[in-house]
Design a protein around this motif. Structure first.
Motif, PDB file in Angstrom:
ATOM      1  N   TYR A  13       0.780  -1.251   0.054  1.00 50.67           N
ATOM      2  CA  TYR A  13       0.040  -0.076   0.033  1.00 50.67           C
ATOM      3  C   TYR A  13       0.882   1.474   0.136  1.00 50.67           C
ATOM      4  O   TYR A  13       0.317   2.248   0.363  1.00 50.67           O
ATOM      5  N   GLY A  14       2.253   1.184  -0.453  1.00 47.45           N
ATOM      6  CA  GLY A  14       2.895   2.412  -0.529  1.00 47.45           C
ATOM      7  C   GLY A  14       3.819   2.516   0.616  1.00 47.45           C
ATOM      8  O   GLY A  14       3.907   1.772   1.538  1.00 47.45           O
ATOM      9  N   VAL A  15       4.905   3.541   0.346  1.00 47.46           N
ATOM     10  CA  VAL A  15       5.954   3.896   1.434  1.00 47.46           C
ATOM     11  C   VAL A  15       5.447   4.954   2.261  1.00 47.46           C
ATOM     12  O   VAL A  15       5.027   5.874   1.707  1.00 47.46           O
ATOM     13  N   PHE A  16       5.230   4.541   3.463  1.00 46.12           N
ATOM     14  CA  PHE A  16       4.954   5.466   4.583  1.00 46.12           C
ATOM     15  C   PHE A  16       5.682   7.010   4.300  1.00 46.12           C
ATOM     16  O   PHE A  16       6.662   7.053   4.432  1.00 46.12           O
ATOM     17  N   PRO A  17       4.814   8.107   4.153  1.00 46.25           N
ATOM     18  CA  PRO A  17       5.701   9.231   4.237  1.00 46.25           C
ATOM     19  C   PRO A  17       6.130   9.903   5.291  1.00 46.25           C
ATOM     20  O   PRO A  17       5.484   9.594   6.604  1.00 46.25           O
ATOM     21  N   VAL A  18       7.166  10.508   5.179  1.00 50.89           N
ATOM     22  CA  VAL A  18       7.804  11.245   6.398  1.00 50.89           C
ATOM     23  C   VAL A  18       7.475  12.573   6.227  1.00 50.89           C
ATOM     24  O   VAL A  18       7.762  13.183   5.261  1.00 50.89           O
ATOM     25  N   ARG A  19       6.648  13.281   7.069  1.00 48.71           N
ATOM     26  CA  ARG A  19       6.475  14.561   7.006  1.00 48.71           C
ATOM     27  C   ARG A  19       6.513  15.359   8.540  1.00 48.71           C
ATOM     28  O   ARG A  19       6.488  14.893   9.538  1.00 48.71           O
ATOM     29  N   ARG A  20       6.642  16.861   8.116  1.00 42.24           N
ATOM     30  CA  ARG A  20       6.883  17.685   9.302  1.00 42.24           C
ATOM     31  C   ARG A  20       5.634  18.264   9.795  1.00 42.24           C
ATOM     32  O   ARG A  20       4.997  18.985   9.086  1.00 42.24           O
ATOM     33  N   ILE A  21       5.100  17.789  10.977  1.00 38.38           N
ATOM     34  CA  ILE A  21       3.824  18.241  11.341  1.00 38.38           C
ATOM     35  C   ILE A  21       4.022  19.050  12.689  1.00 38.38           C
ATOM     36  O   ILE A  21       4.563  18.761  13.693  1.00 38.38           O
ATOM     37  N   GLN A  22       3.602  20.400  12.767  1.00 38.43           N
ATOM     38  CA  GLN A  22       3.684  21.170  13.623  1.00 38.43           C
ATOM     39  C   GLN A  22       5.161  21.203  14.133  1.00 38.43           C
ATOM     40  O   GLN A  22       5.542  21.146  15.465  1.00 38.43           O
ATOM     41  N   GLY A  23       6.166  21.351  13.321  1.00 39.17           N
ATOM     42  CA  GLY A  23       7.641  21.182  13.429  1.00 39.17           C
ATOM     43  C   GLY A  23       8.269  20.040  13.970  1.00 39.17           C
ATOM     44  O   GLY A  23       9.491  20.184  14.163  1.00 39.17           O
ATOM     45  N   ARG A  24       7.561  18.946  14.005  1.00 45.07           N
ATOM     46  CA  ARG A  24       8.122  17.797  14.364  1.00 45.07           C
ATOM     47  C   ARG A  24       7.959  16.720  13.268  1.00 45.07           C
ATOM     48  O   ARG A  24       6.677  16.723  12.617  1.00 45.07           O
ATOM     49  N   TRP A  25       8.911  15.860  12.846  1.00 48.25           N
ATOM     50  CA  TRP A  25       8.734  14.980  11.848  1.00 48.25           C
ATOM     51  C   TRP A  25       8.242  13.594  12.319  1.00 48.25           C
ATOM     52  O   TRP A  25       8.480  13.062  13.597  1.00 48.25           O
TER      53      TRP A  25
END
Length: 228
Positions: free
Chosen positions: A75-87
């Motif tokens: 189902y894909g590669v889990f994205p890594v994202r910066r949310i409210q300043g935290r990855w």
């Protein structure tokens, strides 16, 4: 893998989403061959500073050249994202990883197998109970002994969940330790410990081999399904 590993890969993935034949690839109805934008060098450095670990080289270059996540195996590669300043990594089960312990070496050895077998032999069976309520109580009590063994927090330090295969089966990317850069399968939902994912030659599967094997197979499926 050389520095050329990811050249043209983003374009190949996105091209799969253009043809209707791509819909036949497992998991594509979810990710639709879409990819997040790649991260910048500064963003990757910020991510590594937060987790206190250097990312495996193949994965690091994937983030920089292909995308921060999206289309990929299952189902894909889990994205890594910066949310409210935290990855953080996002996906079904991503929260199983302790991001504060990614700098610790991933343990190659899991729980004592004799202890696991003993617990499985003691697992209550519904047919042994006249009342469903009694069975529910018994299985709940057994779970309280089982989960600390199979789902101990120490079992998955130094790793992140990278993909979901469905039915609570997942795959982990090892960030730190001797297994760095390799993919491990997680079938604990079926009472199995984590295991190193091996390729068709019986060799450990690295992130790049894992991803590129999926891409090659997806392109073959698309070509076979496309009208001649």
């Amino acid at each position: 893998m050389s520095g050329q590993t990811w050249v043209g890969v983003r374009e190949r993935v996105l091209a799969l989403g253009v043809s209707p034949a791509g819909a036949g690839v497992f998991g594509s109805r979810g990710h639709r061959f879409a990819l997040d934008e790649p991260l910048t060098s500064a963003e990757v450095a910020d991510l590594e500073a937060q987790i206190g670990a250097v990312l495996p080289e193949e994965y690091r270059e994937f983030l920089l050249q292909v995308g921060a996540g999206g289309a990929g195996p299952a189902y894909g590669v889990f994205p890594v994202r910066r949310i409210q300043g935290r990855w953080r990594w996002e996906g079904d089960g991503a929260d199983l990883a302790d991001l504060s312990r990614l700098g610790e070496p991933f343990p190659q050895q899991g729980p004592d197998q004799e202890h696991v077998r003993s617990l499985l032999e003691e697992r209550p069976e519904e047919e042994d109970f006249e009342e469903i309520e009694d069975f529910d109580d018994a299985i709940e009590s057994w779970d309280e002994r089982w989960e600390p063994v199979m789902f101990a927090p120490d079992r998955t330090v130094g790793a992140v969940v990278i993909s979901h295969l469905g039915c609570a089966a997942r795959q982990w990317l090892i960030i730190s330790g001797p297994e760095q850069g390799r993919i491990w399968s997680d079938n604990r939902v079926d009472d199995e410990d984590l295991t190193l994912l091996l390729d068709e030659r019986g060799e450990p599967t690295t992130f790049a081999r894992w991803y590129l094997t999926w891409l090659d197979e997806s392109e073959r499926q698309q070509q076979q399904a496309s009208p001649s």
